[in-house]
Design an enzyme around this catalytic site. Structure first.
Site, PDB file in Angstrom:
ATOM      1  N   LYS A 156       9.648  29.203  70.797  1.00 51.18           N
ATOM      2  CA  LYS A 156       8.666  28.312  71.781  1.00 51.18           C
ATOM      3  C   LYS A 156       7.231  27.475  70.065  1.00 51.18           C
ATOM      4  O   LYS A 156       7.814  29.205  69.218  1.00 51.18           O
ATOM      5  CB  LYS A 156       7.744  28.179  72.574  1.00 51.18           C
ATOM      6  CG  LYS A 156       6.864  27.624  72.489  1.00 51.18           C
ATOM      7  CD  LYS A 156       5.653  28.725  74.041  1.00 51.18           C
ATOM      8  CE  LYS A 156       4.688  27.494  74.588  1.00 51.18           C
ATOM      9  NZ  LYS A 156       4.248  28.574  76.137  1.00 51.18           N
ATOM     10  N   SER A 174       3.473  28.951  82.308  1.00 49.98           N
ATOM     11  CA  SER A 174       4.202  27.921  81.731  1.00 49.98           C
ATOM     12  C   SER A 174       5.676  28.476  81.017  1.00 49.98           C
ATOM     13  O   SER A 174       5.990  27.862  80.185  1.00 49.98           O
ATOM     14  CB  SER A 174       3.319  27.896  80.581  1.00 49.98           C
ATOM     15  OG  SER A 174       2.181  27.108  80.515  1.00 49.98           O
ATOM     16  N   SER A 211       3.255  25.050  79.259  1.00 45.84           N
ATOM     17  CA  SER A 211       2.966  24.956  78.056  1.00 45.84           C
ATOM     18  C   SER A 211       4.574  24.774  77.170  1.00 45.84           C
ATOM     19  O   SER A 211       4.852  24.999  76.000  1.00 45.84           O
ATOM     20  CB  SER A 211       2.427  25.606  77.018  1.00 45.84           C
ATOM     21  OG  SER A 211       2.707  27.173  77.162  1.00 45.84           O
TER      22      SER A 211
END
Length: 480
Positions: free
Chosen positions: A85, A184, A160
Site C-alpha cells: 500500500k 481499511s 483505504s
C-alpha cells in the site's frame, strides 16, 4: 510444468504455492515476476490499482534466482512478488499516500514491515493506490485518481487499502500489505472478494507508515496482510508479526491442525450492532457463515457482545479529532494542495483556541479513553467463554464511486456509519479477519469478519479457513 511457465497460470497461483515451486526450483523467481509484470501492464489500466512499479523488481528476482543456484539463504517468501500500500515506506520507491505534498517523496529506508518481508525473500513489485492520506473509504486521490472495483468498474474498491485489494483480486499480485484504522483492510477485502487480516493492536509494527499512527491513534491502527487465500494471510502474517509479542493461540502448527482445535469453541454472531442496518444479502452471508462453523463442530449462537453498540461512538470520540488534527498539521500553510476529501475534513476543523473549550475537549477525550478501557475489559471477560465473534464487515457490498450515502433496507445512511461493524474492533484493538462468504444479486462479493481475543490471530485465521473451504473463498472476476 512448461505449460505453467508459458501461461498466465503463474499469476493465479497463491503466494504459498509460488514459494513452494520456487523453493523446489520448479519455476524461477524471474519467470514469476515477469508474468506478474506482464499482467500488470495489460490489466492495471482498467483498474488503476498499482500506481508505482518498483524499478528494481526484476533485479530483485534475479538476485533471488542466484541465491537458489549458489546455495544462499532461502526465506519463506523467497522470490514471491508482493505489493505494498502506498502509505508504507519502501526504500528507493516513492511513497506518496495520494497527497500532492508527497509527490517527490522517495524513502531512504523500508518500513519495518517491508524490511521483514524482504528479509523473508519477497520481491516488492509495486505500490498500490489509496485515498489521500488514507482518510476515506473511497480509493481516490488528487495524484493518482480513483481505483475501480474489479467486479463492477462503476464501483469503488474501497479504502483505504483499495488499490491493494483490487490488485490481489485480479492476480496482479498474489498478496501484500495494507493498513487499518477504521476497517481499511477488511472493507476493501470485503468489496473485492479476497481475505484480509487486521491484527491485534501492536502485533505488527507501524513504523514507516504515512500518516503515522501516533498518540491515541496507536490504540486502533495496524498493518496487516491481504491475499486471495487464508493460507497466504497466515504465511504473510507469520513473517510480518513482531516475534516479541506473544501468540496465545496455536503458535506453530498448520491451519489444518488449528481448525481441528476449534471443535467446541463458542461463537457469537450478530447482524445488528444497534448503529447501522445491513442488507438482506449481508445478513444471509453471516447466517451462511454461522451454519458453516456450526457444521464444523463449533458452538454457534446469536448474541450481541458487550460494548459493540458503543464502538461507533467511541471511534469518533477517540480518533476522529486526532485524524483531523494530524491532517491539519501536515497541510498547515499548504491547505490549497489538499484534495476534496481532505479539504472537507480540514474545513470542519475547530482548533478550540479558547482555554475553556480546550479543557472541555481534553476532559471528553479522557472520559472516552476511560470508557474504552472499561468496555474493553468487559468484552474480554465475556470472550473468555465465547472466544470468537462473527459479524458483517459493513452494511453493504461495494458502493458506487463518489457515494456519500447508501440505501439499506429503505433507510439512507452515511457511508461512514455503514461500516460501524469494522470500526468497533479498531476501538477495542482485537484481531479480525475478513473472508468472502456470499454474493449480492449484482454479483458483488460480500465478506464477513471473524474477531478473536488479543494475540489469537491463528484462531481467527483457522475459523476463516473453515469458511473459505465451505463457502468457496475468492472467485476470479469475470472481466479479468
Amino acid at each position: 510444468m512448461e505449460h505453467i511457465t508459458l501461461s498466465e497460470e503463474l499469476t493465479t497461483k497463491s503466494a504459498t504455492e509460488l514459494a513452494r515451486l520456487i523453493r523446489t526450483r520448479t519455476i524461477s523467481p524471474v519467470e514469476v515476476v515477469e508474468a506478474h509484470l506482464r499482467r500488470i501492464e495489460r490489466i492495471n489500466p482498467q483498474l488503476n490499482a498499482i500506481v508505482t512499479l518498483a524499478p528494481d523488481a526484476l533485479e530483485q528476482a534475479r538476485a533471488a534466482e542466484s541465491a537458489l543456484t549458489t546455495g544462499g539463504e532461502i526465506g519463506p517468501l523467497h522470490g514471491v512478488p508482493l505489493t505494498v500500500k502506498d502509505t508504507i515506506d519502501t526504500e528507493g520507491v516513492p511513497t506518496i499516500s495520494g497527497s500532492r505534498l508527497l509527490r517527490e517523496h522517495v524513502p531512504v529506508r523500508d518500513a519495518a514491515v517491508v524490511a521483514r518481508l524482504k528479509s523473508a525473500g519477497a520481491v516488492v513489485c509495486g505500490k498500490t493506490n489509496t485515498p489521500e492520506m488514507a482518510a476515506y473509504y473511497e480509493c481516490d486521490n488528487p495524484v493518482f485518481k480513483r481505483t475501480n472495483n474489479p467486479y463492477d468498474l462503476s464501483r469503488t474498491s474501497g479504502g483505504s487499502s483499495g488499490g491493494e485489494a483490487a490488485a490481489i483480486a485480479t492476480c496482479l499480485s498474489p498478496g501484500g500489505i495494507g493498513s487499518d484504522l477504521a476497517g481499511s483492510i477488511r472493507l476493501p477485502a470485503h468489496f473485492c472478494g479476497i481475505a484480509g487480516l487486521k491484527p491485534t493492536m501492536g502485533r505488527v509494527s507501524m513504523d514507516g507508515h504515512i500518516p503515522a499512527a501516533t498518540g491515541r491513534l496507536s490504540l486502533g491502527a495496524g498493518i496487516g496482510p491481504l491475499a486471495r487465500s487464508v493460507a497466504d494471510l497466515s504465511l504473510l502474517f507469520g513473517v510480518m508479526a513482531d516475534a516479541t509479542r506473544a501468540e496465545i493461540s496455536f503458535p506453530d502448527t498448520s491451519l489444518d491442525r488449528d481448525a481441528a482445535r476449534l471443535q467446541g469453541l463458542r461463537v457469537a454472531w450478530y447482524t445488528d450492532d444497534g448503529v447501522a442496518p445491513v442488507t438482506r444479502e449481508t445478513r444471509d452471508a453471516v447466517l451462511a457463515a454461522a451454519r458453516a462453523l456450526s457444521d464444523h463442530g463449533l458452538e454457534v449462537d446469536e448474541a450481541l457482545p458487550p460494548g459493540v453498540a458503543d464502538g461507533f461512538r467511541l471511534w469518533i470520540e477517540l480518533f476522529a479529532r486526532a485524524v483531523t488534527e494530524q491532517l491539519r498539521e501536515f497541510y498547515r500553510g499548504k491547505e490549497d494542495q489538499a484534495g476534496p476529501q481532505v479539504a472537507a475534513m480540514l474545513g470542519k476543523f475547530d482548533q478550540r483556541t479558547d482555554l475553556n473549550d480546550r479543557i472541555s475537549e481534553a476532559e471528553k477525550l479522557a472520559a472516552a479513553v476511560v470508557e474504552r478501557e472499561r468496555l474493553r475489559e468487559e468484552l474480554l471477560r465475556w470472550m473468555k467463554t465465547t472466544p470468537l465473534i462473527l459479524a458483517p464487515v459493513g452494511s453493504t457490498p461495494a458502493f458506487e464511486h463518489g457515494a456519500r450515502r447508501v440505501e439499506v433496507s429503505g433507510e439512507s445512511i452515511s457511508v461512514w456509519r455503514a461500516f460501524s461493524y469494522s470500526q468497533t474492533f479498531n476501538v477495542f484493538g482485537l484481531p479480525s479477519v475478513a473472508v468472502p462468504a456470499g454474493r449480492s444479486a449484482e454479483g458483488l462479493p460480500i465478506g464477513v469478519q471473524i474477531i478473536g481475543r488479543p494475540f489469537e490471530e491463528r484462531t481467527v485465521l483457522a475459523a476463516a479457513a473453515l469458511l473459505e473451504t465451505t463457502l468457496g473463498g475468492w472467485i476470479r472476476p469475470l472481466k479479468f
